[in-house]
Scaffold this active site. Sequence first.
Site, PDB file in Angstrom:
ATOM      1  N   ASP A  30       0.858  -1.178   0.000  1.00  0.00           N
ATOM      2  CA  ASP A  30       0.000   0.000   0.000  1.00  0.00           C
ATOM      3  C   ASP A  30       0.899   1.233   0.000  1.00  0.00           C
ATOM      4  O   ASP A  30       1.962   1.228   0.635  1.00  0.00           O
ATOM      5  CB  ASP A  30      -0.876  -0.018   1.255  1.00  0.00           C
ATOM      6  CG  ASP A  30      -2.130   0.806   1.099  1.00  0.00           C
ATOM      7  OD1 ASP A  30      -3.233   0.234   1.182  1.00  0.00           O
ATOM      8  OD2 ASP A  30      -2.007   2.020   0.889  1.00  0.00           O
ATOM      9  N   LYS A  35       0.225   3.291   7.318  1.00  0.00           N
ATOM     10  CA  LYS A  35      -0.608   2.089   7.447  1.00  0.00           C
ATOM     11  C   LYS A  35       0.245   0.827   7.379  1.00  0.00           C
ATOM     12  O   LYS A  35       0.021  -0.141   8.123  1.00  0.00           O
ATOM     13  CB  LYS A  35      -1.627   2.087   6.304  1.00  0.00           C
ATOM     14  CG  LYS A  35      -2.773   1.132   6.481  1.00  0.00           C
ATOM     15  CD  LYS A  35      -3.736   1.364   5.343  1.00  0.00           C
ATOM     16  CE  LYS A  35      -4.927   0.480   5.381  1.00  0.00           C
ATOM     17  NZ  LYS A  35      -5.709   0.573   4.141  1.00  0.00           N
ATOM     18  N   THR A 121     -14.001  -4.518  -7.299  1.00  0.00           N
ATOM     19  CA  THR A 121     -15.212  -4.590  -8.131  1.00  0.00           C
ATOM     20  C   THR A 121     -15.086  -3.574  -9.258  1.00  0.00           C
ATOM     21  O   THR A 121     -14.945  -2.377  -9.017  1.00  0.00           O
ATOM     22  CB  THR A 121     -16.451  -4.274  -7.275  1.00  0.00           C
ATOM     23  OG1 THR A 121     -16.499  -5.228  -6.213  1.00  0.00           O
ATOM     24  CG2 THR A 121     -17.725  -4.365  -8.093  1.00  0.00           C
ATOM     25  N   GLU A 152     -14.581 -10.676  -5.390  1.00  0.00           N
ATOM     26  CA  GLU A 152     -14.692 -11.070  -3.983  1.00  0.00           C
ATOM     27  C   GLU A 152     -16.160 -10.973  -3.560  1.00  0.00           C
ATOM     28  O   GLU A 152     -16.821 -10.006  -3.877  1.00  0.00           O
ATOM     29  CB  GLU A 152     -13.826 -10.106  -3.142  1.00  0.00           C
ATOM     30  CG  GLU A 152     -13.775 -10.410  -1.687  1.00  0.00           C
ATOM     31  CD  GLU A 152     -13.367 -11.833  -1.415  1.00  0.00           C
ATOM     32  OE1 GLU A 152     -12.231 -12.199  -1.725  1.00  0.00           O
ATOM     33  OE2 GLU A 152     -14.201 -12.600  -0.881  1.00  0.00           O
ATOM     34  N   GLU A 156     -18.800  -7.637   4.932  1.00  0.00           N
ATOM     35  CA  GLU A 156     -18.165  -7.056   6.116  1.00  0.00           C
ATOM     36  C   GLU A 156     -18.851  -7.619   7.359  1.00  0.00           C
ATOM     37  O   GLU A 156     -20.046  -7.909   7.348  1.00  0.00           O
ATOM     38  CB  GLU A 156     -18.261  -5.527   6.074  1.00  0.00           C
ATOM     39  CG  GLU A 156     -17.310  -4.944   5.057  1.00  0.00           C
ATOM     40  CD  GLU A 156     -17.303  -3.423   5.073  1.00  0.00           C
ATOM     41  OE1 GLU A 156     -17.515  -2.813   6.122  1.00  0.00           O
ATOM     42  OE2 GLU A 156     -17.089  -2.864   3.985  1.00  0.00           O
ATOM     43  N   PHE A 253     -32.036 -11.416   2.722  1.00  0.00           N
ATOM     44  CA  PHE A 253     -32.075 -10.085   2.099  1.00  0.00           C
ATOM     45  C   PHE A 253     -33.489  -9.601   1.786  1.00  0.00           C
ATOM     46  O   PHE A 253     -33.705  -8.815   0.872  1.00  0.00           O
ATOM     47  CB  PHE A 253     -31.151 -10.023   0.866  1.00  0.00           C
ATOM     48  CG  PHE A 253     -29.721  -9.854   1.297  1.00  0.00           C
ATOM     49  CD1 PHE A 253     -29.061 -10.873   1.948  1.00  0.00           C
ATOM     50  CD2 PHE A 253     -29.061  -8.655   1.104  1.00  0.00           C
ATOM     51  CE1 PHE A 253     -27.761 -10.710   2.410  1.00  0.00           C
ATOM     52  CE2 PHE A 253     -27.756  -8.475   1.566  1.00  0.00           C
ATOM     53  CZ  PHE A 253     -27.119  -9.506   2.221  1.00  0.00           C
ATOM     54  N   LEU A 254     -34.459 -10.087   2.573  1.00  0.00           N
ATOM     55  CA  LEU A 254     -35.828  -9.564   2.474  1.00  0.00           C
ATOM     56  C   LEU A 254     -36.194  -8.841   3.766  1.00  0.00           C
ATOM     57  O   LEU A 254     -37.375  -8.735   4.092  1.00  0.00           O
ATOM     58  CB  LEU A 254     -36.818 -10.702   2.196  1.00  0.00           C
ATOM     59  CG  LEU A 254     -36.831 -11.249   0.766  1.00  0.00           C
ATOM     60  CD1 LEU A 254     -37.830 -12.402   0.639  1.00  0.00           C
ATOM     61  CD2 LEU A 254     -37.177 -10.155  -0.257  1.00  0.00           C
ATOM     62  N   CYS A 264     -20.408  -0.933  -0.881  1.00  0.00           N
ATOM     63  CA  CYS A 264     -20.578  -1.760  -2.081  1.00  0.00           C
ATOM     64  C   CYS A 264     -21.898  -1.518  -2.807  1.00  0.00           C
ATOM     65  O   CYS A 264     -21.897  -1.056  -3.948  1.00  0.00           O
ATOM     66  CB  CYS A 264     -20.433  -3.226  -1.706  1.00  0.00           C
ATOM     67  SG  CYS A 264     -18.837  -3.551  -0.946  1.00  0.00           S
ATOM     68  N   LYS A 324     -24.013  -1.510   9.038  1.00  0.00           N
ATOM     69  CA  LYS A 324     -24.603  -2.791   9.431  1.00  0.00           C
ATOM     70  C   LYS A 324     -23.889  -3.243  10.686  1.00  0.00           C
ATOM     71  O   LYS A 324     -22.814  -2.701  11.020  1.00  0.00           O
ATOM     72  CB  LYS A 324     -24.476  -3.830   8.315  1.00  0.00           C
ATOM     73  CG  LYS A 324     -23.035  -4.214   8.002  1.00  0.00           C
ATOM     74  CD  LYS A 324     -22.979  -5.167   6.846  1.00  0.00           C
ATOM     75  CE  LYS A 324     -22.526  -6.534   7.261  1.00  0.00           C
ATOM     76  NZ  LYS A 324     -22.339  -7.450   6.148  1.00  0.00           N
TER      77      LYS A 324
HETATM   78  C1  UGA Z   1     -22.129  -6.936   0.164  1.00  0.00           C
HETATM   79  C2  UGA Z   1     -22.454  -8.336  -0.353  1.00  0.00           C
HETATM   80  O1  UGA Z   1     -23.377  -8.984   0.521  1.00  0.00           O
HETATM   81  C3  UGA Z   1     -21.185  -9.181  -0.479  1.00  0.00           C
HETATM   82  O2  UGA Z   1     -21.499 -10.437  -1.053  1.00  0.00           O
HETATM   83  C4  UGA Z   1     -20.184  -8.427  -1.375  1.00  0.00           C
HETATM   84  O3  UGA Z   1     -18.960  -9.146  -1.476  1.00  0.00           O
HETATM   85  C5  UGA Z   1     -19.902  -7.067  -0.792  1.00  0.00           C
HETATM   86  O4  UGA Z   1     -21.145  -6.324  -0.684  1.00  0.00           O
HETATM   87  C6  UGA Z   1     -18.941  -6.357  -1.711  1.00  0.00           C
HETATM   88  O5  UGA Z   1     -19.290  -6.117  -2.868  1.00  0.00           O
HETATM   89  O6  UGA Z   1     -17.788  -6.139  -1.306  1.00  0.00           O
HETATM   90  P1  UGA Z   1     -21.635  -5.898   2.578  1.00  0.00           P
HETATM   91  O7  UGA Z   1     -21.697  -4.577   1.886  1.00  0.00           O
HETATM   92  O8  UGA Z   1     -20.532  -6.195   3.524  1.00  0.00           O
HETATM   93  O9  UGA Z   1     -21.619  -7.078   1.499  1.00  0.00           O
HETATM   94  O10 UGA Z   1     -22.969  -6.030   3.436  1.00  0.00           O
HETATM   95  P2  UGA Z   1     -24.369  -6.809   3.335  1.00  0.00           P
HETATM   96  O11 UGA Z   1     -24.453  -7.798   4.406  1.00  0.00           O
HETATM   97  O12 UGA Z   1     -24.630  -7.280   1.961  1.00  0.00           O
HETATM   98  O13 UGA Z   1     -25.375  -5.618   3.681  1.00  0.00           O
HETATM   99  C7  UGA Z   1     -25.457  -4.468   2.831  1.00  0.00           C
HETATM  100  C8  UGA Z   1     -26.527  -3.542   3.357  1.00  0.00           C
HETATM  101  O14 UGA Z   1     -27.824  -4.096   3.161  1.00  0.00           O
HETATM  102  C9  UGA Z   1     -26.428  -3.211   4.853  1.00  0.00           C
HETATM  103  O15 UGA Z   1     -26.640  -1.828   5.041  1.00  0.00           O
HETATM  104  C10 UGA Z   1     -27.543  -4.030   5.470  1.00  0.00           C
HETATM  105  O16 UGA Z   1     -28.054  -3.459   6.662  1.00  0.00           O
HETATM  106  C11 UGA Z   1     -28.585  -3.995   4.353  1.00  0.00           C
HETATM  107  N1  UGA Z   1     -29.556  -5.111   4.392  1.00  0.00           N
HETATM  108  C12 UGA Z   1     -29.145  -6.398   4.230  1.00  0.00           C
HETATM  109  C13 UGA Z   1     -30.906  -4.826   4.537  1.00  0.00           C
HETATM  110  O17 UGA Z   1     -31.321  -3.645   4.684  1.00  0.00           O
HETATM  111  N2  UGA Z   1     -31.810  -5.865   4.534  1.00  0.00           N
HETATM  112  C14 UGA Z   1     -31.427  -7.157   4.380  1.00  0.00           C
HETATM  113  O18 UGA Z   1     -32.306  -8.049   4.351  1.00  0.00           O
HETATM  114  C15 UGA Z   1     -30.068  -7.426   4.217  1.00  0.00           C
END
Ligand code: UGA
Length: 437
Positions: A30, A35, A121, A152, A156, A253-254, A264, A324
């Site tokens: 990096d 860091k 990405t 990937e 998180e 995710f519902l 992301c 989250k």
């Molecule tokens: C997301 C994807 O889930 C990963 O597969 C992907 O690798 C990653 O982006 C990326 O592209 O690097 P992440 O952003 O860590 O992962 O978090 P998620 O668990 O997907 O949640 C994303 C957001 O959706 C959060 O704000 C969470 O609170 C919200 N969420 C999730 C909802 O509002 N409702 C749900 O049912 C699920």
Amino acid sequence: MRICVIGTGHVGLITCVSLAELGYEVVGIDSDEEKMEQLTRGVSPFFEPGVQEYLTKGLAAGNLRFSAQPEECIPDADVVFVCVGTPARATGEANLIAVEQAATVVAKHASGRTVVVEKSTVPAGTSARVKRTLQRECTDQAEELEVVSNPEFLREGMAVEDSLHPDRILIGAEAEWAFEVMRELYRPLTDQGSPLIETNIATAELAKHACNAFLALKISYANALARICERAGADVVSVADVMGSDPRIGRAFLNAGLGYGGYCFPKDLVAFERLAARSGYNFGLLHEVAAINEQAIEAAVDKVKDALWNLEDKKIAVLGLSFKPGTDDVRFSPALALAARLIEEGARVVGYDPEASTGAKAEVPEIEIAPDAYEALSGAHCAVVATEWGEFAQLDLERVKSEMAYPVVVDGRNVFDPQVMRAAGFVYYPAGRQPVL
Ligand code: UGA
């Protein structure tokens, strides 16, 4: 196999510690020297379960190190992962400057056969640009460099677990020798049962955007249902359970609430829409997904106003500030978007988060930070649950009620049971369920 990882952010550092855990010799690179020193001392720059432990372990084992000098380590590498940031430009398109810079650095220092792996990405078609950069910058042995897309899928808060036990490994490549190197690299994971999917490069790049956009779409679908359920006397959690019991749909995710945030989904969705538009396809569905996500914040603001009337001179406790649970990441956090809206409406907002207070304060300086949930709730006219950290479901409701000025809870993540809130004497506004008034 010797590996270099360019970029030590959320994806890069997890890649470093996970590959070191698999036994490879790994160097994280990096340009941020401070860091690199911090990581060399064994201190993780962010909170992510497991990272600190695996970092300590890799450094102690001697097969993980960090460097700000690519010329020292890239010549020895068999595989170089590019894990740099691809933030959004003002247009919403992905800014790929860091990817180009990384490709230039690899071209300058690579020696012998080297696989250059895009893990960041990126929009479909980026590998072709990377390849051209490699050829331009490395005229003497460009045929020794091969580009591979290996998106990937880690989440998180679960990143190390996802990285060491992925539900799929996606490899997009052209040359058979590059496929072979990647198969070999991931053999410890495929041997333990993780499936490996091989495609061409553009397919792998596009599949990553397709996954994130579809997950965002599911969340927005649930949030649109929430708005209808609130008006129709229905319950969105039960509707999601019914839908989820159909294996063709799936329950994940519902969950309706304040919507999606993080580094992301919001940027990937817009970048995907822009990519589609540039190729001549109007992917209007994605535009609607983003619009519904923004409405989810406004719906919560409306509930607070419905409960409190004017927000001037009212104290509102915002519980949870990260995007989250399980992370200190506040980038594009719905909790902060909501807090900012409440402040704009004249409210005094006191936030609490087990990990993200510092980041939240830096992002929205007007937020006051409380050291724990009860302090945040003390004298509050309303509490908003914005991020579903486990500890919020465990709060002592009697104490919460006695701390607050008014017993009003707007539950942006459906953490509480409406019946329990009714019995405890709260005015309670869930998301997509009937309020207790
Ligand atoms: C997301 C994807 O889930 C990963 O597969 C992907 O690798 C990653 O982006 C990326 O592209 O690097 P992440 O952003 O860590 O992962 O978090 P998620 O668990 O997907 O949640 C994303 C957001 O959706 C959060 O704000 C969470 O609170 C919200 N969420 C999730 C909802 O509002 N409702 C749900 O049912 C699920």
